[in-house]
Motif scaffolding. Structure first.
Motif, PDB file in Angstrom:
ATOM      1  N   ALA A 205      10.355   0.455 -11.426  1.00 46.53           N
ATOM      2  CA  ALA A 205       9.629  -0.787 -11.190  1.00 46.53           C
ATOM      3  C   ALA A 205       9.820  -1.242  -9.757  1.00 46.53           C
ATOM      4  O   ALA A 205      10.899  -1.072  -9.173  1.00 46.53           O
ATOM      5  CB  ALA A 205      10.113  -1.876 -12.147  1.00 46.53           C
ATOM      6  N   TYR A 206       8.774  -1.839  -9.177  1.00 45.39           N
ATOM      7  CA  TYR A 206       8.808  -2.403  -7.836  1.00 45.39           C
ATOM      8  C   TYR A 206       8.550  -3.898  -7.904  1.00 45.39           C
ATOM      9  O   TYR A 206       7.516  -4.333  -8.418  1.00 45.39           O
ATOM     10  CB  TYR A 206       7.717  -1.795  -6.945  1.00 45.39           C
ATOM     11  N   LEU A 207       9.474  -4.695  -7.385  1.00 38.98           N
ATOM     12  CA  LEU A 207       9.254  -6.116  -7.152  1.00 38.98           C
ATOM     13  C   LEU A 207       9.188  -6.308  -5.637  1.00 38.98           C
ATOM     14  O   LEU A 207      10.172  -6.046  -4.940  1.00 38.98           O
ATOM     15  CB  LEU A 207      10.382  -6.957  -7.752  1.00 38.98           C
ATOM     16  N   VAL A 208       8.049  -6.732  -5.145  1.00 37.05           N
ATOM     17  CA  VAL A 208       7.863  -6.851  -3.705  1.00 37.05           C
ATOM     18  C   VAL A 208       8.531  -8.133  -3.215  1.00 37.05           C
ATOM     19  O   VAL A 208       8.206  -9.232  -3.664  1.00 37.05           O
ATOM     20  CB  VAL A 208       6.367  -6.848  -3.337  1.00 37.05           C
ATOM     21  N   LEU A 209       9.470  -7.978  -2.272  1.00 34.81           N
ATOM     22  CA  LEU A 209      10.179  -9.116  -1.703  1.00 34.81           C
ATOM     23  C   LEU A 209       9.462  -9.692  -0.493  1.00 34.81           C
ATOM     24  O   LEU A 209       9.403 -10.923  -0.321  1.00 34.81           O
ATOM     25  CB  LEU A 209      11.597  -8.689  -1.307  1.00 34.81           C
ATOM     26  N   SER A 210       8.922  -8.820   0.346  1.00 31.03           N
ATOM     27  CA  SER A 210       8.232  -9.288   1.543  1.00 31.03           C
ATOM     28  C   SER A 210       7.382  -8.151   2.092  1.00 31.03           C
ATOM     29  O   SER A 210       7.530  -6.991   1.715  1.00 31.03           O
ATOM     30  CB  SER A 210       9.237  -9.766   2.602  1.00 31.03           C
ATOM     31  N   GLY A 211       6.493  -8.507   3.015  1.00 30.91           N
ATOM     32  CA  GLY A 211       5.666  -7.508   3.655  1.00 30.91           C
ATOM     33  C   GLY A 211       4.415  -7.175   2.862  1.00 30.91           C
ATOM     34  O   GLY A 211       4.035  -7.883   1.924  1.00 30.91           O
ATOM     35  N   LYS A 212       3.817  -6.060   3.225  1.00 34.72           N
ATOM     36  CA  LYS A 212       2.537  -5.662   2.633  1.00 34.72           C
ATOM     37  C   LYS A 212       2.444  -4.147   2.616  1.00 34.72           C
ATOM     38  O   LYS A 212       2.938  -3.475   3.534  1.00 34.72           O
ATOM     39  CB  LYS A 212       1.393  -6.254   3.456  1.00 34.72           C
ATOM     40  N   GLY A 213       1.808  -3.614   1.590  1.00 34.65           N
ATOM     41  CA  GLY A 213       1.619  -2.176   1.511  1.00 34.65           C
ATOM     42  C   GLY A 213       0.838  -1.793   0.284  1.00 34.65           C
ATOM     43  O   GLY A 213       0.159  -2.624  -0.342  1.00 34.65           O
ATOM     44  N   THR A 214       0.935  -0.529  -0.073  1.00 31.58           N
ATOM     45  CA  THR A 214       0.296  -0.019  -1.281  1.00 31.58           C
ATOM     46  C   THR A 214       1.202   1.035  -1.894  1.00 31.58           C
ATOM     47  O   THR A 214       2.103   1.569  -1.240  1.00 31.58           O
ATOM     48  CB  THR A 214      -1.075   0.627  -0.988  1.00 31.58           C
ATOM     49  N   VAL A 215       0.956   1.329  -3.154  1.00 31.65           N
ATOM     50  CA  VAL A 215       1.576   2.490  -3.777  1.00 31.65           C
ATOM     51  C   VAL A 215       0.446   3.359  -4.321  1.00 31.65           C
ATOM     52  O   VAL A 215      -0.415   2.888  -5.065  1.00 31.65           O
ATOM     53  CB  VAL A 215       2.585   2.108  -4.888  1.00 31.65           C
ATOM     54  N   GLU A 216       0.417   4.602  -3.877  1.00 29.92           N
ATOM     55  CA  GLU A 216      -0.556   5.575  -4.359  1.00 29.92           C
ATOM     56  C   GLU A 216       0.049   6.295  -5.557  1.00 29.92           C
ATOM     57  O   GLU A 216       1.230   6.686  -5.519  1.00 29.92           O
ATOM     58  CB  GLU A 216      -0.906   6.582  -3.265  1.00 29.92           C
ATOM     59  N   THR A 217      -0.733   6.474  -6.609  1.00 26.67           N
ATOM     60  CA  THR A 217      -0.238   7.149  -7.800  1.00 26.67           C
ATOM     61  C   THR A 217      -1.192   8.264  -8.215  1.00 26.67           C
ATOM     62  O   THR A 217      -2.413   8.152  -8.035  1.00 26.67           O
ATOM     63  CB  THR A 217      -0.075   6.173  -8.987  1.00 26.67           C
ATOM     64  N   ILE A 218      -0.612   9.315  -8.761  1.00 28.54           N
ATOM     65  CA  ILE A 218      -1.397  10.419  -9.306  1.00 28.54           C
ATOM     66  C   ILE A 218      -0.820  10.768 -10.672  1.00 28.54           C
ATOM     67  O   ILE A 218       0.378  11.012 -10.807  1.00 28.54           O
ATOM     68  CB  ILE A 218      -1.355  11.661  -8.396  1.00 28.54           C
ATOM     69  N   ARG A 219      -1.699  10.758 -11.662  1.00 28.44           N
ATOM     70  CA  ARG A 219      -1.346  11.188 -13.017  1.00 28.44           C
ATOM     71  C   ARG A 219      -2.356  12.234 -13.458  1.00 28.44           C
ATOM     72  O   ARG A 219      -3.270  12.577 -12.714  1.00 28.44           O
ATOM     73  CB  ARG A 219      -1.363   9.992 -13.966  1.00 28.44           C
ATOM     74  N   GLN A 220      -2.199  12.747 -14.664  1.00 27.73           N
ATOM     75  CA  GLN A 220      -3.176  13.706 -15.159  1.00 27.73           C
ATOM     76  C   GLN A 220      -4.565  13.085 -15.255  1.00 27.73           C
ATOM     77  O   GLN A 220      -5.571  13.789 -15.215  1.00 27.73           O
ATOM     78  CB  GLN A 220      -2.727  14.257 -16.508  1.00 27.73           C
ATOM     79  N   SER A 221      -4.617  11.746 -15.349  1.00 32.68           N
ATOM     80  CA  SER A 221      -5.902  11.047 -15.416  1.00 32.68           C
ATOM     81  C   SER A 221      -6.542  10.852 -14.056  1.00 32.68           C
ATOM     82  O   SER A 221      -7.704  10.440 -13.974  1.00 32.68           O
ATOM     83  CB  SER A 221      -5.721   9.687 -16.097  1.00 32.68           C
ATOM     84  N   GLY A 222      -5.800  11.116 -12.963  1.00 36.98           N
ATOM     85  CA  GLY A 222      -6.399  11.002 -11.641  1.00 36.98           C
ATOM     86  C   GLY A 222      -5.580  10.186 -10.665  1.00 36.98           C
ATOM     87  O   GLY A 222      -4.430   9.819 -10.921  1.00 36.98           O
ATOM     88  N   TYR A 223      -6.212   9.888  -9.523  1.00 39.59           N
ATOM     89  CA  TYR A 223      -5.583   9.168  -8.407  1.00 39.59           C
ATOM     90  C   TYR A 223      -5.953   7.697  -8.445  1.00 39.59           C
ATOM     91  O   TYR A 223      -7.100   7.336  -8.726  1.00 39.59           O
ATOM     92  CB  TYR A 223      -6.040   9.772  -7.085  1.00 39.59           C
ATOM     93  N   GLU A 224      -4.980   6.821  -8.138  1.00 42.87           N
ATOM     94  CA  GLU A 224      -5.235   5.387  -8.009  1.00 42.87           C
ATOM     95  C   GLU A 224      -4.315   4.828  -6.931  1.00 42.87           C
ATOM     96  O   GLU A 224      -3.247   5.376  -6.657  1.00 42.87           O
ATOM     97  CB  GLU A 224      -4.992   4.645  -9.323  1.00 42.87           C
ATOM     98  N   SER A 225      -4.724   3.703  -6.328  1.00 47.58           N
ATOM     99  CA  SER A 225      -3.934   3.021  -5.319  1.00 47.58           C
ATOM    100  C   SER A 225      -3.850   1.551  -5.682  1.00 47.58           C
ATOM    101  O   SER A 225      -4.850   0.941  -6.078  1.00 47.58           O
ATOM    102  CB  SER A 225      -4.578   3.188  -3.935  1.00 47.58           C
ATOM    103  N   TYR A 226      -2.640   0.977  -5.523  1.00 44.72           N
ATOM    104  CA  TYR A 226      -2.402  -0.413  -5.901  1.00 44.72           C
ATOM    105  C   TYR A 226      -1.848  -1.176  -4.704  1.00 44.72           C
ATOM    106  O   TYR A 226      -0.885  -0.741  -4.070  1.00 44.72           O
ATOM    107  CB  TYR A 226      -1.407  -0.488  -7.063  1.00 44.72           C
ATOM    108  N   ASP A 227      -2.456  -2.330  -4.407  1.00 45.55           N
ATOM    109  CA  ASP A 227      -1.968  -3.174  -3.333  1.00 45.55           C
ATOM    110  C   ASP A 227      -0.619  -3.784  -3.710  1.00 45.55           C
ATOM    111  O   ASP A 227      -0.370  -4.111  -4.875  1.00 45.55           O
ATOM    112  CB  ASP A 227      -2.960  -4.295  -3.029  1.00 45.55           C
TER     113      ASP A 227
END
Length: 245
Positions: free
Chosen positions: A44-66
């Motif tokens: 799990a990620y709890l964002v403390l500060s700053g900005k970014g994204t996490v890119e994920t790949i599963r068998q269902s495909g690619y997704e990116s989350y702000d």
């Protein structure tokens, strides 16, 4: 549990790590950490500060989350993920099964030739063996090697070629398979008792008892060191086992 037996590790068989995501530019022109996948633990990620994204790949495909301050996101085993640092991204990582990731649960997305050889994988994944002054260079080289394999997997996922994703997952399992008995022993010794302890408390409470209250304790943990370590995704701040406060 007596006062001397107060839990030394964070409750619930999880681990906490403060993470400053690498600001090193990668081959695709953005900054971030080493793509990898966990085989037996949810992260799990709890964002403390700053900005970014996490890119994920599963068998269902690619997704990116702000990712922005106060965002909370988690993903289960089998999710390939890559942190992207857009502006001083700082995260509190909550990891299930404390001890298993350190025992090799996390598998980096190296090229197939490295994934095919346990010896080559171990060499590529290690930061050991050089002077401390070389650690940043070693960590960056490891990130770049993981990125090379990740780009291939990402391109395949975007093209709908799920076989490439599954092949990486199959290779990852083959790499960790021999370690599973040791993981099981670790789980039996340190992780499973957490759930069993709560079960005992619930039974006692249901019967109107509260003898475990006599063992109530406060535990304080100190930072593991004055400087953050070099991890897969960034500079890490961890904590030592706790002691009764």
């Amino acid at each position: 549990m007596t006062a001397q037996q107060a839990p030394a590790f964070f409750p619930g068989a999880v681990a906490l790590t403060r993470l400053g995501v690498y600001d090193w530019e990668a081959a695709d022109g953005v900054c971030g950490g080493s793509p990898h996948m966990h085989t037996a633990s949810t992260e799990a990620y709890l964002v403390l500060s700053g900005k970014g994204t996490v890119e994920t790949i599963r068998q269902s495909g690619y997704e990116s989350y702000d990712l922005a301050p106060n965002d909370l996101l988690w993903f289960s085993p089998g999710t390939i993920h890559r942190l992207v640092n857009e502006d001083n991204l700082e995260i509190l990582v909550v990891m299930q099964n404390s001890g298993l990731p350190e025992a090799g649960d996390a598998v980096l997305t190296f090229d197939p030739g490295i994934m095919a050889s346990p010896e080559r994988y171990a060499e590529a994944a290690s930061l050991a063996g050089g002077p401390s002054s070389s650690l940043p260079e070693a960590a960056r080289a490891r990130r770049d090697a993981a990125m090379a394999g990740y780009q291939r997997i990402k391109e395949a996922a975007l093209a709908g070629r799920h076989d490439v994703v599954e092949q990486f997952q199959r290779d990852a399992v083959r790499l960790v398979q021999s370690r599973v008995p040791a993981w099981q022993a670790l789980w039996d010794e340190t992780i499973a008792p957490e759930a069993a302890r709560t079960e005992t408390w619930l039974k006692e409470l249901a019967a109107g008892g509260f003898s475990h209250f006599a063992d109530a304790a406060v535990v304080r943990a100190e930072a593991a060191g004055p400087e953050r370590a070099f991890g897969m995704c960034g500079r890490l701040q961890k904590w030592e086992p706790g002691r009764q406060a």
